[in-house]
Design a protein around this motif. Structure first.
Motif, PDB file in Angstrom:
ATOM      1  N   ASP B  10      30.548   0.074  11.304  1.00  0.00           N
ATOM      2  CA  ASP B  10      31.281  -0.958  10.557  1.00  0.00           C
ATOM      3  C   ASP B  10      32.770  -0.651  10.482  1.00  0.00           C
ATOM      4  O   ASP B  10      33.556  -1.528  10.130  1.00  0.00           O
ATOM      5  CB  ASP B  10      30.694  -1.130   9.146  1.00  0.00           C
ATOM      6  CG  ASP B  10      30.707   0.157   8.347  1.00  0.00           C
ATOM      7  OD1 ASP B  10      30.236   1.181   8.856  1.00  0.00           O
ATOM      8  OD2 ASP B  10      31.195   0.140   7.204  1.00  0.00           O
ATOM      9  N   SER B  11      33.176   0.563  10.816  1.00  0.00           N
ATOM     10  CA  SER B  11      34.594   0.906  10.814  1.00  0.00           C
ATOM     11  C   SER B  11      35.172   0.784  12.224  1.00  0.00           C
ATOM     12  O   SER B  11      34.738   1.487  13.146  1.00  0.00           O
ATOM     13  CB  SER B  11      34.785   2.341  10.305  1.00  0.00           C
ATOM     14  OG  SER B  11      36.069   2.802  10.646  1.00  0.00           O
ATOM     15  N   ALA B  12      36.163  -0.103  12.371  1.00  0.00           N
ATOM     16  CA  ALA B  12      36.824  -0.251  13.680  1.00  0.00           C
ATOM     17  C   ALA B  12      37.508   1.046  14.077  1.00  0.00           C
ATOM     18  O   ALA B  12      37.541   1.414  15.259  1.00  0.00           O
ATOM     19  CB  ALA B  12      37.848  -1.387  13.603  1.00  0.00           C
ATOM     20  N   THR B  13      38.044   1.765  13.078  1.00  0.00           N
ATOM     21  CA  THR B  13      38.692   3.053  13.350  1.00  0.00           C
ATOM     22  C   THR B  13      37.692   4.027  13.952  1.00  0.00           C
ATOM     23  O   THR B  13      37.975   4.680  14.964  1.00  0.00           O
ATOM     24  CB  THR B  13      39.255   3.650  12.041  1.00  0.00           C
ATOM     25  OG1 THR B  13      40.169   2.715  11.481  1.00  0.00           O
ATOM     26  CG2 THR B  13      39.951   4.964  12.289  1.00  0.00           C
ATOM     27  N   MET B  14      36.503   4.118  13.339  1.00  0.00           N
ATOM     28  CA  MET B  14      35.511   5.066  13.849  1.00  0.00           C
ATOM     29  C   MET B  14      35.012   4.651  15.243  1.00  0.00           C
ATOM     30  O   MET B  14      34.777   5.515  16.091  1.00  0.00           O
ATOM     31  CB  MET B  14      34.343   5.179  12.856  1.00  0.00           C
ATOM     32  CG  MET B  14      33.324   6.239  13.211  1.00  0.00           C
ATOM     33  SD  MET B  14      33.988   7.871  13.673  1.00  0.00           S
ATOM     34  CE  MET B  14      34.722   8.426  12.131  1.00  0.00           C
ATOM     35  N   LYS B  16      36.768   3.282  17.542  1.00  0.00           N
ATOM     36  CA  LYS B  16      37.811   3.724  18.489  1.00  0.00           C
ATOM     37  C   LYS B  16      37.780   5.245  18.659  1.00  0.00           C
ATOM     38  O   LYS B  16      37.975   5.763  19.758  1.00  0.00           O
ATOM     39  CB  LYS B  16      39.194   3.268  17.998  1.00  0.00           C
ATOM     40  CG  LYS B  16      39.409   1.771  18.170  1.00  0.00           C
ATOM     41  CD  LYS B  16      40.721   1.336  17.562  1.00  0.00           C
ATOM     42  CE  LYS B  16      40.826  -0.184  17.568  1.00  0.00           C
ATOM     43  NZ  LYS B  16      41.918  -0.681  16.704  1.00  0.00           N
ATOM     44  N   ILE B  17      37.565   5.971  17.569  1.00  0.00           N
ATOM     45  CA  ILE B  17      37.502   7.444  17.661  1.00  0.00           C
ATOM     46  C   ILE B  17      36.316   7.863  18.528  1.00  0.00           C
ATOM     47  O   ILE B  17      36.435   8.758  19.378  1.00  0.00           O
ATOM     48  CB  ILE B  17      37.388   8.065  16.251  1.00  0.00           C
ATOM     49  CG1 ILE B  17      38.684   7.860  15.475  1.00  0.00           C
ATOM     50  CG2 ILE B  17      37.049   9.548  16.341  1.00  0.00           C
ATOM     51  CD1 ILE B  17      38.601   8.262  14.016  1.00  0.00           C
ATOM     52  N   ASN B  58      25.200   4.581   7.699  1.00  0.00           N
ATOM     53  CA  ASN B  58      25.627   4.003   6.430  1.00  0.00           C
ATOM     54  C   ASN B  58      26.504   2.774   6.673  1.00  0.00           C
ATOM     55  O   ASN B  58      27.717   2.869   6.759  1.00  0.00           O
ATOM     56  CB  ASN B  58      26.397   5.084   5.646  1.00  0.00           C
ATOM     57  CG  ASN B  58      26.551   4.748   4.187  1.00  0.00           C
ATOM     58  OD1 ASN B  58      25.892   3.836   3.680  1.00  0.00           O
ATOM     59  ND2 ASN B  58      27.424   5.460   3.503  1.00  0.00           N
ATOM     60  N   MET B  59      25.834   1.615   6.835  1.00  0.00           N
ATOM     61  CA  MET B  59      26.569   0.364   7.105  1.00  0.00           C
ATOM     62  C   MET B  59      26.111  -0.707   6.115  1.00  0.00           C
ATOM     63  O   MET B  59      24.955  -0.702   5.690  1.00  0.00           O
ATOM     64  CB  MET B  59      26.272  -0.137   8.528  1.00  0.00           C
ATOM     65  CG  MET B  59      26.770   0.776   9.627  1.00  0.00           C
ATOM     66  SD  MET B  59      26.599   0.012  11.265  1.00  0.00           S
ATOM     67  CE  MET B  59      24.823   0.058  11.497  1.00  0.00           C
ATOM     68  N   PRO B  60      27.012  -1.647   5.747  1.00  0.00           N
ATOM     69  CA  PRO B  60      26.612  -2.737   4.861  1.00  0.00           C
ATOM     70  C   PRO B  60      25.689  -3.720   5.582  1.00  0.00           C
ATOM     71  O   PRO B  60      25.641  -3.736   6.812  1.00  0.00           O
ATOM     72  CB  PRO B  60      27.947  -3.402   4.486  1.00  0.00           C
ATOM     73  CG  PRO B  60      28.882  -3.033   5.575  1.00  0.00           C
ATOM     74  CD  PRO B  60      28.420  -1.728   6.123  1.00  0.00           C
ATOM     75  N   THR B  87      27.728  10.876   8.971  1.00  0.00           N
ATOM     76  CA  THR B  87      28.091  11.999   8.101  1.00  0.00           C
ATOM     77  C   THR B  87      26.843  12.560   7.416  1.00  0.00           C
ATOM     78  O   THR B  87      26.866  13.667   6.891  1.00  0.00           O
ATOM     79  CB  THR B  87      29.077  11.552   6.999  1.00  0.00           C
ATOM     80  OG1 THR B  87      28.496  10.453   6.302  1.00  0.00           O
ATOM     81  CG2 THR B  87      30.401  11.136   7.582  1.00  0.00           C
TER      82      THR B  87
END
Lengths: 163, 124
Positions: B10-14, B16-17, B58-60, B87
């Motif tokens: 759900d995190s665009a940052t993650m 990309k990482i 862990n996603m909504p 995590t």
């Protein structure tokens, strides 16, 4: 009863691990007890429940948050990045630090269920759990350039202890 | 043989990482896709199944374990290898999601070497 020093150590060590391995930035505990934050700040927050319940927060200036986001994404400091991406990056840092702290505390407090992180931007931001909550606050320096604060607001959960 | 990859987080940052770390690991994919939640992943997999999926827990809306169960009900994805990236690190949770149909688990924070180690067995 969990030792406050143990929480302080877990919070600092967890944050150092994440900043070194995922963000490629140096994070050290501040030696200046009077260290102040800039006024325009971002606050990343994530809640947890278990034998301890509360929230972990990371508070830093908007310029620090931008640098963290650029580093996480492997971008150059001259590149443009929008506010949504910065918020997302700070949320993910908060989530990663919570994961690291959680694994460090697993032997002493057992498993903690964690929420999805949230991020707010503003001035003089503070988190509260109301009366009876404890707080561990760690002031840190990031890359010897930015002041930031890590905190754990928590209370012990007797219902979980009795299970 | 060309391989395809999907990253679900759900995190665009993650996302990309993870994509950057996969590239740094030296593993090469013919096609890579991203999904920001479980429903988007199911929609994309329905149209174009992938060989390997890296999935957050862990996603909504729909968490990673629910997504794994739904994918394992899809005939078109029976050969998709699913590696959870989270995590979360409790052995109980890892055992549970493996029992539900995941093929591996990578704990955050991670390194390119960890991706190499966990994904290489699925590249042949």
């Amino acid at each position: 009863m969990i030792d406050e020093l143990c929480l302080n150590d877990a919070l600092l060590a967890g944050a150092k691990e994440i900043f070194e391995t995922m963000i490629f930035m140096d994070l050290e505990e501040s030696t200046d007890p009077e260290q102040k934050m800039e006024e325009d700040t971002l606050l990343g927050s994530i809640t947890f429940t278990g034998t301890l319940e509360g929230c972990l927060t990371i508070c830093c200036s908007s310029s620090c948050a931008k640098t963290i986001a650029l580093n996480m994404l492997g971008m150059d400091s001259t590149e443009e990045i929008n506010g949504e991406d910065i918020n997302d990056a700070i949320g993910e840092v908060t989530n990663l630090v919570m994961g690291s702290v959680k694994s460090r505390l697993a032997d002493s407090v057992g498993n903690l269920e964690v929420s999805i992180p949230t991020v707010v931007r503003g001035r003089k931001l503070e988190n509260s759990l109301g009366d009876g909550a404890n707080k561990v606050l760690v002031k840190v320096n990031i890359e010897d350039e930015f002041a930031a604060e890590l905190s754990l607001l928590y209370r012990e959960n007797p219902e979980q202890h009795s299970n | 043989m060309a391989k395809t990859l999907m990253i679900v987080d759900d995190s665009a940052t993650m996302r990309k990482i993870i994509m950057r770390t996969v590239r740094m690991s030296g593993l090469q994919f013919d096609r890579t896709e991203e999904a920001g939640n479980g429903n988007e992943a199911l929609e994309k997999l329905g149209a174009n199944p992938v060989d390997i999926m890296l999935c957050d827990i862990n996603m909504p809306e729909m968490n990673g374990t629910e997504l794994v169960k739904k994918i394992r009900e899809m005939d078109s994805c029976k050969n998709t290898k699913i590696v959870m990236v989270s995590t979360e690190s409790s052995q109980e949770l890892i055992n549970g999601v493996i029992a539900d149909g995941a093929n591996g688990f990578i704990t955050k924070p991670f390194t390119p070497e960890k991706f190499q180690e966990k994904l290489s067995p699925f590249m042949n």
